[in-house]
Design an enzyme around this catalytic site. Structure first.
Site, PDB file in Angstrom:
ATOM      1  CE  LYS A  13      -1.232  -0.610   4.748  1.00 17.86           C
ATOM      2  NZ  LYS A  13      -0.353  -1.757   5.040  1.00 17.86           N
ATOM      3  NE  ARG A  88      -0.964  -1.112  11.161  1.00 17.42           N
ATOM      4  CZ  ARG A  88      -0.010  -0.650  10.348  1.00 17.42           C
ATOM      5  NH1 ARG A  88       0.023   0.603   9.988  1.00 17.42           N
ATOM      6  NH2 ARG A  88       0.912  -1.471   9.911  1.00 17.42           N
ATOM      7  NE  ARG A 127       9.493  -3.963   4.540  1.00 15.36           N
ATOM      8  CZ  ARG A 127       8.293  -3.506   4.869  1.00 15.36           C
ATOM      9  NH1 ARG A 127       7.484  -3.028   3.955  1.00 15.36           N
ATOM     10  NH2 ARG A 127       7.880  -3.567   6.124  1.00 15.36           N
ATOM     11  NE  ARG A 160       9.733  -1.645   8.759  1.00 13.60           N
ATOM     12  CZ  ARG A 160       8.539  -1.300   8.296  1.00 13.60           C
ATOM     13  NH1 ARG A 160       8.427  -0.654   7.160  1.00 13.60           N
ATOM     14  NH2 ARG A 160       7.440  -1.609   8.966  1.00 13.60           N
ATOM     15  NE  ARG A 171       4.918  -5.347  10.746  1.00 11.62           N
ATOM     16  CZ  ARG A 171       5.687  -5.152   9.677  1.00 11.62           C
ATOM     17  NH1 ARG A 171       6.770  -5.888   9.511  1.00 11.62           N
ATOM     18  NH2 ARG A 171       5.378  -4.232   8.802  1.00 11.62           N
TER      19      ARG A 171
HETATM   20  P1  AMP Z   1       3.859   0.159   8.886  1.00 14.59           P
HETATM   21  O1  AMP Z   1       5.094   0.769   8.308  1.00 14.59           O
HETATM   22  O2  AMP Z   1       2.604   0.853   8.407  1.00 14.59           O
HETATM   23  O3  AMP Z   1       3.800  -1.336   8.704  1.00 14.59           O
HETATM   24  O4  AMP Z   1       3.900   0.430  10.462  1.00 14.59           O
HETATM   25  C1  AMP Z   1       4.951  -0.046  11.252  1.00 14.59           C
HETATM   26  C2  AMP Z   1       4.527  -0.131  12.705  1.00 14.59           C
HETATM   27  O5  AMP Z   1       4.134   1.160  13.175  1.00 14.59           O
HETATM   28  C3  AMP Z   1       3.309  -1.005  12.977  1.00 14.59           C
HETATM   29  O6  AMP Z   1       3.665  -2.395  13.108  1.00 14.59           O
HETATM   30  C4  AMP Z   1       2.835  -0.428  14.306  1.00 14.59           C
HETATM   31  O7  AMP Z   1       3.660  -0.826  15.397  1.00 14.59           O
HETATM   32  C5  AMP Z   1       3.052   1.063  14.088  1.00 14.59           C
HETATM   33  N1  AMP Z   1       1.858   1.695  13.458  1.00 14.59           N
HETATM   34  C6  AMP Z   1       1.776   2.242  12.217  1.00 14.59           C
HETATM   35  N2  AMP Z   1       0.540   2.713  11.980  1.00 14.59           N
HETATM   36  C7  AMP Z   1      -0.180   2.443  13.099  1.00 14.59           C
HETATM   37  C8  AMP Z   1      -1.539   2.654  13.471  1.00 14.59           C
HETATM   38  N3  AMP Z   1      -2.418   3.245  12.634  1.00 14.59           N
HETATM   39  N4  AMP Z   1      -1.928   2.247  14.708  1.00 14.59           N
HETATM   40  C9  AMP Z   1      -1.066   1.669  15.563  1.00 14.59           C
HETATM   41  N5  AMP Z   1       0.221   1.420  15.272  1.00 14.59           N
HETATM   42  C10 AMP Z   1       0.670   1.796  14.049  1.00 14.59           C
END
Ligand code: AMP
Length: 218
Positions: A13, A88, A127, A160, A171
């Site tokens: 996304k 989320r 990644r 990461r 996740r």
């Molecule tokens: P992402 O890069 O979008 O996969 O986000 C990485 C991490 O950031 C996630 O695994 C969560 O720990 C945190 N995170 C990102 N967006 C949110 C959200 N909307 N609500 C809660 N935690 C978030």
């Protein structure tokens, strides 16, 4: 255009949001990127978020809702936005509806990107990213021309911490339990379109543009 891009981690996304943001001249808001920046800068928010993120758990709703509320108050986003990775949880989606309502704004579309679990695990575990310029690679699908170094700035690439196998499992579980209910939430609001995210980046993007041009039928 006000859009939400929904989907499990690793469905692509963020990549699609970057492309759409350029074409539609709107800004992307990625809560993951905002939180990683806060962690790098060691702000109080970053210090609070880091442990949750490293484990693959969600950062508390109040923290991310505050972050998005602050962003949406910025005139930069008045012409539209793509929310990537937010909401989320159902409480986050309700908070977003409230923030938009306060400004008499509405979401135009929610795009749900779908990719199989095995493909997601392959994508996330391979990644790699550059800690200096944030460029991203994949050991198999998009390797750096410079091997283990960043092809853009020469820094050593890293994985990461939340792309390690245990964190990936967490996740995906968190996605199923807390984020997947949003599909139903937005379906009921007749805002949802589904896209197959397992195709190439260009094919997914072509289908995204088509979906955005089509009237909402859900
Ligand atoms: P992402 O890069 O979008 O996969 O986000 C990485 C991490 O950031 C996630 O695994 C969560 O720990 C945190 N995170 C990102 N967006 C949110 C959200 N909307 N609500 C809660 N935690 C978030």
């Amino acid at each position: 255009m006000r859009l939400v891009f929904l989907g499990a981690p690793g469905v692509g996304k963020g990549t699609q949001a970057d492309k759409a943001a350029v074409q539609y001249r709107i800004r992307k808001i990625s809560t993951g990127d905002l939180l990683r920046e806060a962690v790098r800068n060691q702000t109080p928010l970053g210090l609070e978020a880091k442990e949750h993120m490293d484990q693959g758990r969600l950062v508390p709703d109040s923290v991310v809702i505050g972050l998005v509320r602050e962003k949406l108050a910025d005139p930069l986003y008045v012409n539209g936005f793509i929310l990537d990775g937010f909401p989320r949880t159902v409480p986050q989606a309700e908070a977003l509806a409230k923030v938009l309502d306060e400004r008499s704004l509405q979401l135009d579309r929610v795009i749900n990107f779908m990719v199989s679990r095995s493909e997601i695990v392959k994508r996330l575990s391979g990644r790699r990213s550059c800690p200096k310029c944030q460029a991203t690679y994949h050991v198999e699908f998009a390797p750096s021309k410079s091997g283990s170094l960043c092809g853009r700035c020469g820094e050593t690439l890293v994985q990461r911490s939340d792309d390690r196998p245990e964190a990936i499992e967490t996740r995906l579980r968190v996605y199923e339990e807390q984020t997947a209910p949003l599909i139903d939430f937005y379906e009921k609001k007749r805002l949802l379109s589904h896209l197959n995210g397992a195709e190439t980046v260009d094919t997914v993007y072509r289908n995204l543009v088509k979906a955005l041009a089509a009237p909402q039928t859900a």
